[in-house]
Motif scaffolding. Structure first.
Motif, short mmCIF file in Angstrom:
data_model
loop_
_atom_site.label_atom_id
_atom_site.label_comp_id
_atom_site.label_asym_id
_atom_site.label_seq_id
_atom_site.Cartn_x
_atom_site.Cartn_y
_atom_site.Cartn_z
N GLU A 495 32.08 46.67 31.88
CA GLU A 495 32.82 45.56 32.50
C GLU A 495 31.97 44.94 33.61
N LEU A 496 31.97 43.61 33.68
CA LEU A 496 31.23 42.88 34.71
C LEU A 496 32.10 42.59 35.92
N PHE A 497 31.45 42.35 37.06
CA PHE A 497 32.17 41.84 38.22
C PHE A 497 32.74 40.47 37.89
N ALA A 498 33.88 40.17 38.44
CA ALA A 498 34.50 38.86 38.23
C ALA A 498 33.67 37.78 38.93
N GLY A 499 33.67 36.58 38.34
CA GLY A 499 33.00 35.43 38.93
C GLY A 499 33.89 34.21 38.80
N SER A 500 33.38 33.07 39.18
CA SER A 500 34.19 31.85 39.09
C SER A 500 33.48 30.77 38.28
N GLY A 501 32.18 30.59 38.50
CA GLY A 501 31.33 29.63 37.88
C GLY A 501 31.95 28.54 37.04
N GLY A 502 32.37 27.43 37.64
CA GLY A 502 32.81 26.27 36.89
C GLY A 502 34.28 26.27 36.54
N LEU A 503 35.04 27.28 36.97
CA LEU A 503 36.47 27.27 36.67
C LEU A 503 37.17 26.23 37.54
N PRO A 504 38.29 25.69 37.06
CA PRO A 504 39.04 24.72 37.87
C PRO A 504 39.49 25.33 39.19
N ALA A 505 39.60 24.49 40.21
CA ALA A 505 40.03 24.96 41.53
C ALA A 505 41.37 25.68 41.41
N GLY A 506 41.49 26.81 42.10
CA GLY A 506 42.73 27.58 42.08
C GLY A 506 42.84 28.55 40.94
N SER A 507 41.90 28.55 40.00
CA SER A 507 41.98 29.49 38.88
C SER A 507 41.59 30.89 39.33
N ALA A 508 42.11 31.87 38.65
CA ALA A 508 41.76 33.25 38.96
C ALA A 508 40.31 33.52 38.56
#
Length: 529
Positions: A495-508
């Protein structure tokens, strides 16, 4: 007329006969002395040869065909004796196979930190390999300098390496690999021991005290162990002292640092942003591997361990506790041509336990280690360091743990099961160009999307855990060695660490995981056991 000898004449004849007998006896004594001298010389000659081959192997004679049952030739004691030195060979020959539900592009050694995510083609392919390269051979040389001092040399090699010409097409061209190569000196009257050379790290679990060649592992087939195992084989020097049931040891061992993200300064300075550049690795030259980058090191890893071997009730138990100090070292460039060398302390603590739950039937073993900068002491070789804003190295926090049970179901069959995990914790800073473990800037949006160009998946591994088990059957165990058949199945999740990269604002935050089902088989012949 009858002649009668006078008394004087009779006495003279009797004396002559006695002198003749005495002469004969003297001749016999002289002959016996000559025979005894010859026998003594022959005995000394024989004893000299006996001492040179006290327990030399009794060579098997030819097999004679004829009536009656076949009687095999008598085996020898499987040791060689040469002018006071005892040589003990060891090892096994193995024919093994592995099947994986996801491609790994390796042999028997699964790359736990490289189990492919869904964006890679390998993640959607199976893999089958046959391999004999885990076969190994060893040689132990021992000599008693005097009744109190034993000097030993131990070497162990296998074939799990690849030269520049290695391939799977024609001649293979794989090379032998050094596993262990060390010398020991044991002062039996004082309990002191010295080890120098390449050996298992002091953090590896021993089965008795802290004695070399008593290291204990789960009975796996996979050449890369089980996630959660604590081990390394590396050069170093170790001093050990035994105090009855207790044993203490300290060692200085070869250091090395791995990075997440990759070191940007290899052979020159590389930027981490924030106006800071670092130099932390150099490609190997001369006798080092030119395809591998080596970290900067100036202080060895220092380890200390205490072992306790008590007998509680009807059970012989074994407990260990150890600690690790390491130095993480790099060179930093700041704006205005300002340079500095930076040191950061890594550390780790751990221990292990071996308990016979049911003596001769069911054994339990567990080991654990936690600390900062300990990644390379786990089989998944998770990274040991990332970067601080000032360019110094930051040891990554991690926990490693493994437990397994072994059931001796019959004198020939062992059943075993194990569970292990290696887990890293977040360690990053914002404002630079490096995304350390847990950084929310890591782009994981493409980890589960297969495309021809492989979608973006930048997350760093957070944890790897495994459930595994198997069986070993001693098909033959006798004077001519041991023939064993083994089977192992494992389920592993990465399992990888969670990231955000390019997700819409407010997304988990978006994490990603993958898994692998692995089946391994082994046929091993141990000629010297």
């Amino acid at each position: 007329m009858l002649n009668v000898a006078s008394p004087a004449q009779a006495q003279s004849a009797s004396e002559q006969r006695m002198e003749a007998r005495l002469d004969a006896l003297m001749n016999e004594v002289a002959e016996l002395k000559q025979e005894m001298r010859a026998q003594k010389r022959q005995t000394q000659h024989v004893l000299a040869h006996v001492r040179m081959a006290e327990t030399a192997p009794v060579l098997a004679g030819p097999v004679v065909k004829g009536p009656g049952p076949y009687v095999p030739p008598q085996p020898w004691d499987k040791k060689f004796h040469l002018f006071g030195i005892t040589l003990t060979p060891g090892g096994f020959i193995e024919a093994a196979g592995v099947w994986r539900s996801r491609g790994d592009s390796t042999g028997l050694d699964t790359n736990w930190n490289g189990i492919p995510m869904g964006n890679l083609p390998l993640s959607h392919t199976n893999e089958l390999r046959f391999d004999a390269r885990q076969s190994r051979f060893s040689l132990l040389a021992q000599g008693n300098v005097n009744p109190a001092l034993l000097i030993s040399g131990y070497s162990e090699f296998d074939f799990l390496a690849a030269a520049g010409t290695a391939n799977q097409t024609d001649s293979n061209s794989y090379t032998p690999r050094v596993r262990n190569l060390y010398v020991t000196a044991d002062w039996m009257d004082t309990g002191w021991s010295l080890l120098a050379g390449q050996s298992w790290t002091l953090a590896t679990t021993n089965g008795e005290g802290i004695k070399p060649r008593t290291e204990i592992f789960a009975p796996f087939i996979d050449a890369n162990f089980i996630p959660g195992s604590v081990w390394a084989r590396q050069p170093g020097v170790r001093v050990t002292k035994t105090f009855g049931e207790f044993t203490a040891a300290v060692s200085a061992e070869q250091p090395e640092t791995t990075f997440a993200p990759a070191c940007p300064g290899i052979g020159t300075y590389g930027s981490i942003g924030n106006g800071v550049s670092v130099y932390c690795q150099q490609a190997g030259t001369h006798f080092f591997n030119g395809a591998t980058n080596y970290s900067l090191n100036r202080i060895p890893d220092i380890l200390a361990k205490v072992a306790w071997d008590p007998r509680i009730a009807d059970r012989n138990m074994h407990f260990e506790a150890f600690g690790l100090y390491s130095d993480l070292y790099d060179r930093v460039e700041y704006a205005g041509n300002n340079f500095a060398s930076k040191d950061t302390t890594g550390w780790g603590v751990g221990g292990s336990v071996i308990v016979p739950i049911l003596p001769k039937w069911l054994d339990f073993q567990a080991n654990a280690m936690t600390g900062r900068g300990i990644g390379r002491y786990g089989v998944s070789t998770l990274p040991t360091a990332t970067f601080n804003p000032d360019g110094s190295l930051s040891p990554i926090p991690e926990t490693i743990a493994l437990a397994f049970l072994t059931l001796h179901a019959t004198p020939q069959i062992d059943l075993w099961a194990a569970a292990g995990i290696e887990h890293e914790y977040g360690d990053y800073f914002l404002g630079g160009t490096v995304n350390g473990p847990g950084s929310p800037l890591a782009n994981n949006t493409g980890c589960n999307i297969e495309t021809a160009a492989a979608s973006t998946c930048n997350g760093i591994t957070k944890d790897i855990w495994q459930l595994t088990g198997g069986v070993w059957d001693r098909v033959y165990q006798g004077d001519f060695g041991s023939l064993r058949v083994g089977l192992q199945y494992s389920y592993t999740q990465r399992e990888l660490f969670a990231g955000s990269g390019g997700l819409p604002a407010g997304s988990a935050p978006l994490g990603a995981k993958t898994n692998d089902n692995i089946l391994l088989t082994s046929l091993r012949y141990y000629p010297f056991q």
